[in-house]
Design a protein around this motif. Sequence first.
Motif, PDB file in Angstrom:
ATOM      1  N   GLY A   1      71.825  76.963  -0.726  1.00 40.29           N
ATOM      2  CA  GLY A   1      71.192  77.611   0.413  1.00 40.29           C
ATOM      3  C   GLY A   1      70.652  78.986   0.112  1.00 40.29           C
ATOM      4  N   LEU A   2      70.374  79.276  -1.166  1.00 42.14           N
ATOM      5  CA  LEU A   2      69.828  80.570  -1.564  1.00 42.14           C
ATOM      6  C   LEU A   2      68.329  80.449  -1.825  1.00 42.14           C
ATOM      7  N   GLU A   3      67.600  81.510  -1.571  1.00 44.39           N
ATOM      8  CA  GLU A   3      66.198  81.553  -1.963  1.00 44.39           C
ATOM      9  C   GLU A   3      66.119  81.803  -3.464  1.00 44.39           C
ATOM     10  N   SER A   4      65.007  81.382  -4.071  1.00 48.43           N
ATOM     11  CA  SER A   4      64.809  81.669  -5.489  1.00 48.43           C
ATOM     12  C   SER A   4      63.358  82.019  -5.754  1.00 48.43           C
ATOM     13  N   VAL A   5      63.171  82.984  -6.641  1.00 48.30           N
ATOM     14  CA  VAL A   5      61.846  83.434  -7.055  1.00 48.30           C
ATOM     15  C   VAL A   5      61.799  83.364  -8.572  1.00 48.30           C
ATOM     16  N   GLY A   6      60.745  82.759  -9.105  1.00 50.44           N
ATOM     17  CA  GLY A   6      60.564  82.678 -10.540  1.00 50.44           C
ATOM     18  C   GLY A   6      59.318  83.426 -10.967  1.00 50.44           C
ATOM     19  N   LEU A   7      59.481  84.412 -11.845  1.00 55.19           N
ATOM     20  CA  LEU A   7      58.346  85.125 -12.412  1.00 55.19           C
ATOM     21  C   LEU A   7      57.974  84.420 -13.713  1.00 55.19           C
ATOM     22  N   VAL A   8      56.751  83.874 -13.754  1.00 54.80           N
ATOM     23  CA  VAL A   8      56.326  82.983 -14.824  1.00 54.80           C
ATOM     24  C   VAL A   8      55.370  83.706 -15.761  1.00 54.80           C
ATOM     25  N   ARG A   9      55.608  83.571 -17.048  1.00 54.39           N
ATOM     26  CA  ARG A   9      54.739  84.179 -18.053  1.00 54.39           C
ATOM     27  C   ARG A   9      53.401  83.436 -18.125  1.00 54.39           C
ATOM     28  N   GLY A  10      52.287  84.161 -17.856  1.00 50.91           N
ATOM     29  CA  GLY A  10      50.967  83.563 -17.982  1.00 50.91           C
ATOM     30  C   GLY A  10      50.224  83.501 -16.666  1.00 50.91           C
ATOM     31  N   GLU A  11      49.441  84.544 -16.345  1.00 50.05           N
ATOM     32  CA  GLU A  11      48.718  84.558 -15.077  1.00 50.05           C
ATOM     33  C   GLU A  11      47.669  83.459 -15.005  1.00 50.05           C
ATOM     34  N   GLU A  12      47.214  82.967 -16.167  1.00 49.15           N
ATOM     35  CA  GLU A  12      46.190  81.925 -16.162  1.00 49.15           C
ATOM     36  C   GLU A  12      46.698  80.614 -15.579  1.00 49.15           C
ATOM     37  N   LEU A  13      48.013  80.485 -15.458  1.00 47.11           N
ATOM     38  CA  LEU A  13      48.592  79.252 -14.910  1.00 47.11           C
ATOM     39  C   LEU A  13      48.510  79.198 -13.390  1.00 47.11           C
ATOM     40  N   ALA A  14      48.251  80.324 -12.761  1.00 47.94           N
ATOM     41  CA  ALA A  14      48.326  80.385 -11.295  1.00 47.94           C
ATOM     42  C   ALA A  14      47.351  79.429 -10.626  1.00 47.94           C
ATOM     43  N   ASP A  15      46.149  79.307 -11.178  1.00 45.96           N
ATOM     44  CA  ASP A  15      45.113  78.491 -10.540  1.00 45.96           C
ATOM     45  C   ASP A  15      44.959  77.118 -11.179  1.00 45.96           C
ATOM     46  N   ARG A  16      45.833  76.792 -12.102  1.00 51.65           N
ATOM     47  CA  ARG A  16      45.780  75.477 -12.738  1.00 51.65           C
ATOM     48  C   ARG A  16      46.724  74.511 -12.020  1.00 51.65           C
ATOM     49  N   PRO A  17      46.480  73.202 -12.160  1.00 54.16           N
ATOM     50  CA  PRO A  17      47.456  72.242 -11.623  1.00 54.16           C
ATOM     51  C   PRO A  17      48.820  72.470 -12.262  1.00 54.16           C
ATOM     52  N   ARG A  18      49.849  72.387 -11.473  1.00 50.44           N
ATOM     53  CA  ARG A  18      51.200  72.613 -11.971  1.00 50.44           C
ATOM     54  C   ARG A  18      51.601  71.523 -12.972  1.00 50.44           C
ATOM     55  N   ASN A  19      52.227  71.922 -14.076  1.00 52.83           N
ATOM     56  CA  ASN A  19      52.800  70.917 -14.966  1.00 52.83           C
ATOM     57  C   ASN A  19      54.071  70.356 -14.321  1.00 52.83           C
ATOM     58  N   TRP A  20      54.649  69.335 -14.966  1.00 47.88           N
ATOM     59  CA  TRP A  20      55.800  68.654 -14.373  1.00 47.88           C
ATOM     60  C   TRP A  20      56.975  69.613 -14.162  1.00 47.88           C
ATOM     61  N   SER A  21      57.135  70.584 -15.068  1.00 48.77           N
ATOM     62  CA  SER A  21      58.275  71.488 -14.990  1.00 48.77           C
ATOM     63  C   SER A  21      58.145  72.450 -13.814  1.00 48.77           C
ATOM     64  N   LEU A  22      56.978  73.059 -13.672  1.00 49.17           N
ATOM     65  CA  LEU A  22      56.761  73.981 -12.556  1.00 49.17           C
ATOM     66  C   LEU A  22      56.751  73.238 -11.223  1.00 49.17           C
TER      67      LEU A  22
END
Length: 329
Positions: free
Chosen positions: A83-104
């Motif tokens: 029941g906790l919120e979670s935030v993940g800071l991901v390396r690589g700003e170019e990934l923001a506008d791409r389709p998410r891979n299976w892991s993300l």
Amino acid sequence: MLEPALLPTPLVDCTDEVFARAGVELRLKRDDLLHPGVPGNKWRKLAPNLAAAVERGHTRLLTFGGAYSTHLRAVAVAAGALGLESVGLVRGEELADRPRNWSLRAAEAAGMRLEFLTRTAYREATGRAGGGSSAGAARTGGGCTDPGEGADEGRTAEGAAADPQRRWGPCLVLPEGGSNALAAVGAAAIPAELPDLGGRDVVCCPVGTGGTLAGVAAGLPPGARALGVAVLRGGGGYLEAEVARLHRAAYGREFDNWSIDHAHHGGGYGKVPADLAAFAERFERRHGIPLERRYVAKLLAALADLAGAGAFPRGTRLTAVVTGLPDPA
């Protein structure tokens, strides 16, 4: 509710001709079977941190990882179940506008909010002064303070990354890879589940950020040793310093019963060259155990190479910790 872990995890004898010719025994500590959503060393390292988060009244976890980070997925699953919120800071700003891979996709499906940072901002956020994708650990381990409403207005993601308390408010910040003092204490339970450890034993694990190796070494009885296999290139000296730092933070002392092999990284962090993939496929066919490629396969390939080269005295018993699950097909 987070389903319980399978503890102790199975310990399997592994008869393999490469090790037999060298007079060395091999057994596998199957931590990959520990938990379906928070597997292997991720459970070992996260469990004490999650207990501390709940005890201190935190409602949000913030952590860091790359595009295929098992740590991000594990934190997302564990936080959501509690029941906790979670935030993940991901390396690589170019990934923001791409389709998410299976892991993300899996991390987001478990409830994690993802923020994508430039590599410079990511290094600042994790406390690393430089370098590429090697797995350096953030030094932050405590809770963030609440800066007050509106404190992040007009701030960029880059600016907020280096000062997470301003953007996210009260939270528990977990370092990249989850390796901190509590994580090392959690990993120390691994050798406690191994019977009859003594002078002929070497307990082995892959090394990304150093937390698992630190815990394994700290948990060994006198005479037994720990061997880590670095999965990133150029980590010599740095990883040793990280393990020593974790020992001081967790136990107030350093240990001299461990070492790190830096010759079997396969070309660098996340790299799986053809010869390593072929080794993993042969091992899977012989033993019927699926191998995660970026960490576990490197570990076992290194042990086979070292055994074949006579690096271990005859009669040595190696216990390889299978720290995680293979990627989905």
